[in-house]
Write an enzyme that holds these catalytic residues in place. Structure first.
Site, PDB file in Angstrom:
ATOM      1  N   CYS B 355       0.703   9.137   2.979  1.00  0.00           N
ATOM      2  CA  CYS B 355       1.585   7.989   2.808  1.00  0.00           C
ATOM      3  C   CYS B 355       1.300   6.993   3.904  1.00  0.00           C
ATOM      4  CB  CYS B 355       3.042   8.422   2.903  1.00  0.00           C
ATOM      5  SG  CYS B 355       3.546   9.487   1.569  1.00  0.00           S
ATOM      6  N   ILE B 356       1.464   5.737   3.592  1.00  0.00           N
ATOM      7  CA  ILE B 356       1.255   4.731   4.623  1.00  0.00           C
ATOM      8  C   ILE B 356       2.277   3.622   4.413  1.00  0.00           C
ATOM      9  CG2 ILE B 356      -0.636   3.761   3.244  1.00  0.00           C
ATOM     10  CD1 ILE B 356      -1.886   2.870   5.929  1.00  0.00           C
ATOM     11  N   LEU B 357       2.883   3.209   5.499  1.00  0.00           N
ATOM     12  CA  LEU B 357       3.974   2.243   5.370  1.00  0.00           C
ATOM     13  C   LEU B 357       4.107   1.383   6.620  1.00  0.00           C
ATOM     14  CD1 LEU B 357       6.776   1.389   3.935  1.00  0.00           C
ATOM     15  CD2 LEU B 357       7.800   2.986   5.529  1.00  0.00           C
ATOM     16  N   THR B 358       4.294   0.114   6.415  1.00  0.00           N
ATOM     17  CA  THR B 358       4.759  -0.756   7.482  1.00  0.00           C
ATOM     18  C   THR B 358       6.209  -1.061   7.170  1.00  0.00           C
ATOM     19  OG1 THR B 358       2.601  -1.795   7.555  1.00  0.00           O
ATOM     20  CG2 THR B 358       4.360  -2.895   8.734  1.00  0.00           C
ATOM     21  N   GLN B 363       6.402  -6.388   8.119  1.00  0.00           N
ATOM     22  CA  GLN B 363       5.411  -6.650   7.087  1.00  0.00           C
ATOM     23  C   GLN B 363       4.901  -8.085   7.173  1.00  0.00           C
ATOM     24  OE1 GLN B 363       7.154  -5.402   3.405  1.00  0.00           O
ATOM     25  NE2 GLN B 363       7.166  -3.253   4.003  1.00  0.00           N
ATOM     26  N   ARG B 364       3.741  -8.254   6.596  1.00  0.00           N
ATOM     27  CA  ARG B 364       3.088  -9.559   6.534  1.00  0.00           C
ATOM     28  C   ARG B 364       2.721 -10.088   7.916  1.00  0.00           C
ATOM     29  NH1 ARG B 364       4.842 -13.893   2.742  1.00  0.00           N
ATOM     30  NH2 ARG B 364       6.725 -14.120   3.984  1.00  0.00           N
ATOM     31  N   GLY B 366       0.086  -8.365   9.633  1.00  0.00           N
ATOM     32  CA  GLY B 366      -1.223  -7.794   9.943  1.00  0.00           C
ATOM     33  C   GLY B 366      -1.181  -6.375  10.471  1.00  0.00           C
ATOM     34  N   TYR B 367       0.007  -5.796  10.533  1.00  0.00           N
ATOM     35  CA  TYR B 367       0.091  -4.421  11.038  1.00  0.00           C
ATOM     36  C   TYR B 367      -0.532  -3.427  10.062  1.00  0.00           C
ATOM     37  CZ  TYR B 367       3.300  -5.807  14.769  1.00  0.00           C
ATOM     38  OH  TYR B 367       3.849  -6.365  15.875  1.00  0.00           O
ATOM     39  N   GLU B 389      -4.533   8.708  -0.517  1.00  0.00           N
ATOM     40  CA  GLU B 389      -4.037   9.502  -1.635  1.00  0.00           C
ATOM     41  C   GLU B 389      -3.479   8.585  -2.714  1.00  0.00           C
ATOM     42  OE1 GLU B 389      -1.558  12.796  -0.303  1.00  0.00           O
ATOM     43  OE2 GLU B 389      -0.508  12.795  -2.204  1.00  0.00           O
ATOM     44  N   SER B 393       0.716   2.198  -4.214  1.00  0.00           N
ATOM     45  CA  SER B 393       1.716   1.259  -4.690  1.00  0.00           C
ATOM     46  C   SER B 393       1.031  -0.092  -4.874  1.00  0.00           C
ATOM     47  CB  SER B 393       2.832   1.126  -3.668  1.00  0.00           C
ATOM     48  OG  SER B 393       2.336   0.448  -2.539  1.00  0.00           O
TER      49      SER B 393
END
Lengths: 566, 503
Positions: B355-358, B363-364, B366-367, B389, B393
């Site tokens: 899973c990957i999430l900022t 958000q928005r 560049g992280y 994986e 989204s």
């Protein structure tokens, strides 16, 4: 892959095939358009969402690049900076960044103190409670939480299914737990008044706790996640989370079998090696004990001999009483001794594969290793120089013989790799002084001679050397088994010279040289007089004649003028 | 709040024939498809839940072809009752054995059509929720696209059901629907099982979602300085769904419904950074490595938090088999969680990201690119090619595409300059990407052509232009990147005993 109407059949694209990389303007644009492949691109997004409107817009904007101003972002509910958050009060701690990267392993539980956090309800209760009490009997929030935590934990352990059967754990059961918690790690029992105070306080809070438990259906007071309890009911419940996973079954393959066999074999081998090492060490210690015992016997025997000698008044032959051999061996073993500690120490470490020990590098090892390396190099060079010098003849009239002593032994020794053994000094010389004239010094000297490497004659008999002291305390090296090379010299003049050299090998060869020739002077000046030589020859000289130069060996020799030994 | 209601109505979206007719506020029920005002346009929406508020009845709507994060509660006033609504099919093809009813989700039968709508309509409706300033970039993870997974089934279902369906021709598919529905039902159950079985040993993403989890359950979260508005369901304790505001501790990520409790916790909590080892630090961000097994509570909290923003993340199984790489920014208060990605300790499919999430507040900015780059830097250190994986989204796909595109264009332009040839594998190994990802990116960007009996890579002019523009911009304002030299990390090795994830 290719659309049906395409005439050209494409070759399959191999991922390792190099493809030319072109910019769009490097091909005809019309062609480019027509060549656009209608690939079905795997996006990795779930199918039902792949066609979502905002995503499609964004993707199109990205791949076409034409409508640059198009909104490329997918709308999402925002996050806003909270207006009424008293951040500094809530997050009062200050962070100081360490210079090194942070290493940390405390868990949340360890970092957060008492796991029970009092609620607004508790707060109301506690405030009311404290109001009724005198200051000394008031309860702090921390204390309150601790007590509540004990209640919760005890209830959990004594009546895990309280929510179902509505068991209320009585206060009597809480008491021991409370005392235990209050005592903490200390073993001394609580003072009676402290315990009593605690119990009265806890009793009051217990009522509050019981009420709250009852109000919540006798469930734990702190909100908690739903974990799996009953497979069938849980399965569809999205609130049930963090179920246990199964172990991934390892597939049985031939490779895995081989792997484990190898592992076992290696393990066995390593253990075997370890055992072997221990056995060897044991053997070594036994030998040592033998040596010591023998030494002791010798010592005792000598003591008897001495006694007898004194009694009988025998003088001389005192050498028997001195331990000569060990000393000799010590010296002759010198280069190995250097090597031995290094290798012996390392040997056990390496093969037994215990990384911890292997990692422990001793300074002495390193030094010894270096020393050995140096030594070996020196030996090699020495040998090489010897080879080069094999047929060198010093034509100066009174050649300096910066020869470094070979053993004072009477006979010739073969000039082989056993070179070091020739270095055995006269017994009167301590090993320390002998250390200095070690080949290291000889190596530096040769640089000052102008060598020609003579052609190697394989057929020649093995060369042999001896050292002796000539007149005026000069040190000589006599060589044997090399004379033939002289005979092979084509140079008539030179071979001529030797004609007259045969009569007496102790005779200084006379070379036609101007002793005042500046070139010769200069050359000789570059030859340093070896320090050890000065010491050795001076000290050794008096008793030399007795020990050295047995005439028989001399006859066999075709003595040559001394040359640099290296 | 609504939990009881929707569970039984699992079949709402089934493609079975639907009756149409006029409805009123009172007769409109869960499962109906109605036209609802969204961003000034009427859109088809499915009613997922109904609740009474002081201001009147509200309906939870999922809009056709809009991501679920845009689902919202709407008052009756926004529903157009002058148009027919489609009623839920009366018969339930499956009894509510499982509340999990992907069926409903697949209401998307309509999706196909919406797509075929005239482009004009769509463009105008793009502006989205009025007050929302659309942050973007959640990067989601992944899971392999199991061919037999739910998604596929519903896909075929859609296709079967709507052969040549034009815009509103819901009825067209009616004929086929019964059979299909029956069949798909079987498939679905089977696939549920399949998926659980797969997840039992590893993986973090799901294609299946329970019906109840279609509805956002937490309305607002206070996290550090920010108020977050969750996008999706997250299985926090059920009692929190009653709260208007939930509190999450910024450092230990513990959750509180009660302000007093939260305040008390804050007085006791000593964490100032994620509870693990720092493995990367520059003047902008830090990365921490956290073992799910060692830090079970923290990682569970992290998962609960991220589930609010990741639709397909599954919390069905525990966190033990994962490592969490957490990116933070520093200030004098501590290291603040910006985003993270999780990674399987042992991925059978070779994924380098689960899973990957900022977090939305970052958000928005560049992280996301930093997170993605970091995941590939780790793969480079491991000497492996990695891939996220699946499923991704929408935001995850965009972020990855962007990262892949930028890096590939950069390399390809160099090849072009040197007039060298470049293979897909060469690109893959330089970027630690799987060759599959390289290939699909090339195709998606229309760079892969077949010309004069040879496969060639063509760099489209607009991408080159964009790349140059980006380079130009970076001269004045350098892009943040991960400096591989600052990573202090060795691939962790887990002995067999610690890989036993059943506690």
């Amino acid at each position: 892959m290719a659309p049906a109407q395409r005439v050209v059949r494409q070759r399959k694209l191999n991922k390792s095939t190099p493809q030319s990389v072109l910019r769009e303007e490097q091909i005809e644009s019309a062609e480019y358009d027509s060549l656009q492949n209608q690939y079905h691109v795997e996006t990795g997004v779930e199918r039902s969402e792949e066609n979502e409107y905002h995503l499609q817009v964004a993707l199109k904007a990205n791949s076409n690049g034409s409508e640059k101003d198009e909104v490329k972002e997918i709308p999402a509910p925002p996050a806003v900076e909270g207006a009424d958050i008293n951040y500094d009060e809530l997050y009062s701690l200050e962070f100081h960044q360490p210079d090194t990267y942070i290493r940390f392993s405390d868990t949340v539980e360890e970092a957060c103190g008492c796991p029970y956090d009092m609620t607004t309800e508790d707060d109301v209760f506690l405030k009311a409670y404290n109001q009724k009490k005198t200051p000394s009997h008031r309860c702090s929030e921390d204390k309150f939480e601790k007590i509540m935590d004990v209640f919760e934990l005890t209830a959990q352990s004594h009546a895990p299914f309280a929510a179902v059967d509505n068991t209320v754990v009585p206060f009597d059961k809480m008491k021991p737990e409370l005392i235990k918690q209050e005592m903490g790690d200390s073993t001394a029992p609580l003072r009676a008044n402290v315990a009593e105070k605690l119990i009265t306080l806890a009793k009051d809070i217990y009522e509050h706790w019981r009420e709250r438990r009852q109000a919540s259906g006798n469930n734990p007071l702190q909100p908690s996640l739903k974990f799996e309890t009953h497979q069938e009911n849980d399965d569809g419940d999205p609130y049930v989370c963090f179920r246990r996973r199964d172990v991934r079954p390892t597939r049985k393959t031939r490779a895995r079998d081989v792997q484990s066999t190898d592992k076992l074999k290696r393990l066995r081998r390593e253990i075997e090696e370890g055992r072997h090492l221990v056995a060897l060490a044991c053997h070594r210690e036994e030998l040592k004990r033998q040596v010591i015992n023998t030494d002791k016997l010798i010592f005792e025997a000598r003591a008897k001999v001495k006694e007898a000698k004194v009694r009988l008044g025998i003088k001389g032959d005192d050498e028997d009483l001195i331990n000569q051999r060990p000393q000799k061996r010590k010296v002759s073993d010198y280069p190995q001794m250097q090597r031995v500690p290094g290798t012996q120490l390392r040997l056990p470490a390496r093969p037994d594969g215990r990384p911890l020990d292997a990692d422990l590098v001793m300074l002495s090892d390193v030094l010894a290793q270096k020393e050995n390396l140096l030594q070996r190099e020196i030996e090699e060079k020495t040998l090489q120089h010897r080879k080069w010098n094999a047929n060198h003849i010093d034509l100066t009239r009174e050649p300096l013989s910066p020869v470094n002593g070979h053993g004072p032994d009477t006979g010739f020794r073969p000039a082989t790799a056993q070179y070091q053994y020739l270095m055995t000094p006269p017994s009167s010389v301590t090993s320390e002084t002998f250390d200095q004239p070690s080949p290291a010094q000889e190596v530096t000297e040769p640089a000052k001679f102008r060598y020609n490497s003579p052609e190697e004659d394989e057929n020649r008999s093995r060369p042999a050397y001896r050292r002796r002291i000539g007149r005026g305390g000069r040190l000589w090296i006599d060589r044997r088994g090399m004379s033939s090379c002289v005979k092979t010299l084509d140079d008539e003049i030179r071979s001529d010279r030797y004609k007259y050299d045969q009569d007496d090998d102790d005779e200084q060869p006379v070379y036609e040289m101007d002793p005042y020739d500046t070139r010769a002077l200069k050359f000789r000046a570059t030859i340093p007089f070896p320090a050890h030589l000065a010491q050795n020859s001076r000290r050794v000289e008096p008793n030399r004649p007795a020990v050295q130069s047995p005439p028989n060996s001399r006859t066999a020799a075709a003595p040559q003028p001394a040359v640099a030994p290296t | 709040m609504t939990t009881g209601v929707q569970a039984q109505d699992a079949t709402v979206g089934s493609p079975a024939p639907r009756l149409k007719g006029k409805a009123t506020v009172d007769t409109l029920s869960i499962g109906c498809l109605a036209m609802v005002m969204k961003d000034g346009k009427l859109r088809r929406a499915e009613i997922l839940s109904i609740k009474e508020t002081k201001s009147g009845r509200q309906f939870y709507c999922n809009f056709d072809n809009f991501n679920k994060r845009l689902d919202e509660w709407v008052p009756a006033a926004r529903i157009d009752f002058s148009q027919d609504v489609e009623w839920p099919s009366p018969e339930k093809p499956k009894e509510t054995k499982k509340a999990a009813a992907p069926v409903a989700k697949k209401t998307t039968t309509g999706n196909k059509k919406a797509q075929k709508r005239p482009a004009a309509t769509r463009e105008t409706s793009i502006i989205s929720e009025g007050e929302t300033p659309h942050p973007w970039a959640e990067f989601t993870e992944s899971q392999k696209a199991t061919p037999d997974a739910e998604g596929d089934v519903t896909m075929t279902l859609d296709l079967d059901a709507t052969p040549g369906a034009d815009d509103d021709a819901m009825d067209v598919d009616d004929a086929a629907a019964d059979a299909v529905a029956a069949k798909s039902q079987l498939n679905r159950d089977f696939n549920d099982e399949e998926e659980k079985k797969r997840l039992r040993h590893g993986g973090s993403m799901t294609q299946n979602q329970a019906e109840i989890s279609r509805i956002r359950n937490i309305s607002k979260v206070q996290f550090g300085r920010y108020d977050l508005f969750p996008w999706y369901f997250s299985p926090y304790p059920e009692c929190f769904t009653q709260e208007d505001l939930m509190y999450i501790c910024e450092f230990c990520l513990s959750y509180y419904g009660d302000l007093k409790s939260f305040g008390r916790h804050r007085q006791k909590c000593t964490l100032l950074h994620p509870p693990g080892n720092e493995i990367y630090r520059d003047d902008y961000v830090s990365f921490f490595e956290i073992d799910g097994r060692r830090q079970r509570t923290w990682c569970r909290n992290l998962c609960l938090l991220s589930k609010m923003f990741l639709d397909h993340k599954t919390l069905y199984y525990d966190v033990d088999p994962f490592l969490y790489y957490v990116m933070t920014t520093r200030d004098k208060k501590g290291c603040h969680l910006v985003g993270y990605f999780s990674k399987e300790k042992e991925s059978a499919e070779g994924y380098n990201v689960a899973c990957i999430l900022t977090l939305p507040q970052y958000q928005r900015k560049g992280y996301g690119r930093l997170l993605i780059q970091f995941s590939y830097e780790l793969s480079k250190i491991e000497g492996k090619l990695g891939s996220p994986e699946k499923p991704l989204s929408d935001l995850g796909l965009l972020s990855y595409r962007q990262y892949w595109t930028e890096n590939m264009i950069e390399i390809l332009l160099e090849y072009n300059e040197r007039e060298e040839k470049c293979s897909i594998d060469a690109l893959a190994s330089q970027l630690a990407m799987t060759s599959g990802d390289v290939e699909s990116t090339l195709q998606a960007l229309k760079m892969q052509v077949y010309l004069k009996a040879e496969h060639k890579i063509v760099i489209p002019a607009h991408l080159e232009a964009r790349h140059l523009a980006m380079k130009e911009k970076q001269k004045t304002k350098p892009k943040r990147v991960i400096e591989p030299g600052r990573i202090k990390w060795r691939p962790p090795i887990f002995p067999a005993s610690t890989r036993t994830w059943a506690w």
